[in-house]
Design an enzyme around this catalytic site. Sequence first.
Site, short mmCIF file in Angstrom:
data_model
loop_
_atom_site.label_atom_id
_atom_site.label_comp_id
_atom_site.label_asym_id
_atom_site.label_seq_id
_atom_site.Cartn_x
_atom_site.Cartn_y
_atom_site.Cartn_z
N ASP A 13 -58.99 -59.56 25.90
CA ASP A 13 -59.84 -59.86 24.74
C ASP A 13 -59.15 -60.78 23.73
O ASP A 13 -59.43 -60.71 22.54
CB ASP A 13 -60.29 -58.57 24.02
CG ASP A 13 -60.94 -57.59 24.98
OD1 ASP A 13 -61.76 -58.04 25.78
OD2 ASP A 13 -60.59 -56.40 24.93
N LYS A 16 -59.65 -65.82 25.64
CA LYS A 16 -59.43 -66.77 26.75
C LYS A 16 -60.69 -67.58 27.03
O LYS A 16 -60.62 -68.76 27.33
CB LYS A 16 -59.05 -66.03 28.04
CG LYS A 16 -57.72 -65.34 27.98
CD LYS A 16 -57.48 -64.51 29.22
CE LYS A 16 -58.41 -63.34 29.38
NZ LYS A 16 -58.27 -62.28 28.39
N GLY A 40 -65.36 -59.99 29.79
CA GLY A 40 -66.56 -60.44 29.10
C GLY A 40 -66.15 -61.43 28.04
O GLY A 40 -65.14 -61.23 27.38
N HIS A 41 -66.86 -62.52 27.95
CA HIS A 41 -66.56 -63.40 26.84
C HIS A 41 -67.83 -63.91 26.18
O HIS A 41 -68.86 -64.06 26.80
CB HIS A 41 -65.60 -64.54 27.19
CG HIS A 41 -65.87 -65.17 28.50
ND1 HIS A 41 -65.08 -64.98 29.60
CD2 HIS A 41 -66.86 -65.98 28.89
CE1 HIS A 41 -65.58 -65.65 30.61
NE2 HIS A 41 -66.65 -66.26 30.21
N THR A 128 -63.75 -49.62 32.54
CA THR A 128 -65.07 -50.12 32.12
C THR A 128 -66.17 -49.53 33.00
O THR A 128 -67.34 -49.80 32.79
CB THR A 128 -65.11 -51.66 32.24
OG1 THR A 128 -64.84 -52.00 33.61
CG2 THR A 128 -64.07 -52.31 31.34
N GLN A 223 -58.69 -60.29 31.60
CA GLN A 223 -57.84 -59.22 31.09
C GLN A 223 -56.53 -59.81 30.52
O GLN A 223 -56.54 -60.94 30.07
CB GLN A 223 -57.55 -58.14 32.15
CG GLN A 223 -58.78 -57.30 32.52
CD GLN A 223 -59.66 -57.95 33.56
OE1 GLN A 223 -59.18 -58.42 34.58
NE2 GLN A 223 -60.94 -57.98 33.33
N GLY A 301 -68.94 -52.30 24.59
CA GLY A 301 -69.27 -52.04 23.19
C GLY A 301 -68.32 -51.06 22.53
O GLY A 301 -68.50 -50.70 21.37
N ARG A 302 -67.26 -50.64 23.25
CA ARG A 302 -66.33 -49.66 22.67
C ARG A 302 -65.53 -50.28 21.53
O ARG A 302 -65.14 -51.45 21.61
CB ARG A 302 -65.33 -49.19 23.74
CG ARG A 302 -65.93 -48.33 24.80
CD ARG A 302 -64.88 -47.90 25.82
NE ARG A 302 -64.47 -49.00 26.69
CZ ARG A 302 -63.54 -48.89 27.61
NH1 ARG A 302 -62.88 -47.75 27.77
NH2 ARG A 302 -63.23 -49.90 28.39
N ASP A 332 -57.58 -66.07 11.09
CA ASP A 332 -58.37 -65.85 9.88
C ASP A 332 -58.60 -64.36 9.58
O ASP A 332 -58.81 -63.97 8.44
CB ASP A 332 -59.74 -66.55 10.01
CG ASP A 332 -60.48 -66.14 11.27
OD1 ASP A 332 -59.90 -66.30 12.37
OD2 ASP A 332 -61.61 -65.62 11.17
N GLY A 415 -61.57 -69.12 13.40
CA GLY A 415 -62.96 -68.68 13.26
C GLY A 415 -63.65 -68.72 14.61
O GLY A 415 -63.08 -69.25 15.58
#
Length: 435
Positions: A13, A16, A40-41, A128, A223, A301-302, A332, A415
């Site tokens: 997360d 990438k 997931g991206h 997951t 990952q 969504g965790r 940021d 951002g």
Amino acid sequence: MPGLAIVGAQWGDEGKGKVTDLLAEQADVVIRFQGGNNAGHTIVRGDEVYRLHLIPSGILYPGKLCLIGNGVVVDPKVITSELDELRRRGVDTGGLRISANAHIIMPYHLLLDSEGETKLGKLQIGTTRRGIGPCYADKAARLGIRMQDLLDEKILRQKIYAALEPKRQLLRPFAKDPSIDLHAMTEEYRTLGHRLEPYIADTQRIVWDALDRNGMVVFEGAQGTLLDIDHGTYPFVTSSNPVAGAACVGAGVGPKDIDEVWGIAKAYVTRVGAGPFPTELEGELGDRIREAGGEFGTTTGRPRRCGWLDLVGLRYAVRLNGLTGLAITKLDVLTGIDPLCVATEYSGPEGATFSEFPYHQSILHKSTGIYTELPGWQEDITGARSLEDLPQTAREYIEYIEEFLGVPVVLVGVGPGRDQMIWTEAARRLQQAAA
Ligand code: IMP
């Protein structure tokens, strides 16, 4: 830079997908080499937000060759629904190719993943539950089903039968579940095979051709290093190798085909699921970072666990991946936190200190960060487009990381937008040298 690998330098997360998306513009080919839809991206394009789990983010450039390599595990239902969604939104998916040798996540893998976690109770890994572990286990046991098997009904039926046989006992609670009935599965996956047939290809040859033409190939990892099944915080890891070396195996190239390896790290650290996390912040500060950084999983969504930047872990990632550049994302998010802490060592059991990532699980579990304090900044940095635009203390934060690790910082994220990324002089130098 003809062969460029993008890998996560923490626990996943790190952003990438966004970096790959930016590089994909110049690339001839983008190929994913491991993992599956546990990844997931989110890609933001103007007002449009795309959430992808399997298809490389380069797909948003019309006609760009986006490959799913042999090392990836593919859930055909997930990929067909991603394709449907992209098409519905007018995205040309003609550049997608899936390796004929990529293994398939079957319904029984999903059941076994969930069942395995439930059985572990308090010791669960926090997977997951997308069937990743059981699918890679079948691959290693030579009971896997590959993309090419979807194209032949007889072979498909035989292989599903062979894969189910040794699992009878484990699958007993689901004996009446229609989703794992041999005949129904054969039919359903044959139909999925029909739909995916135009995309099934010899992906390694496509990569070789691009490299032979001196084209740019981006090897997109999923990952992160500390989730690597060999080098991560085992058993709290994923079931593949997210390190750069795996790009060779999972895409079918040699080590010399990879010229640059860029590691992606957040300006802080997050982790989803269970396992050691020496710099974890459990109180108010952790909550603040989670809220400011929107740290909730794209796939499940965790809420993500948040903590200070861990330079011990990052130094380990630099060495394991042979990083030639480092991208620092989400700088940021740290705005307004003063002072900032970075872990430069760990404090372990019985007063021991560690300047290197401990290999022993029991030590790592009991380790906490020993911190160096750095001054924070209050100014809004989301408009910065060069390092000079950043407040001095933000620049110093980046310089401290660079000096500690001995790797140039190539990108700094300020951002979520595509343009909110600083390309440093080092990135330009590397690009020019390769060109
Ligand atoms: P699995 O990959 O679903 O088997 O999950 C194993 C571990 O890896 C769990 O701790 C997951 O939370 C973690 N994990 C898997 N994929 C990702 C990812 O894309 N980002 C962050 N953590 C992940």
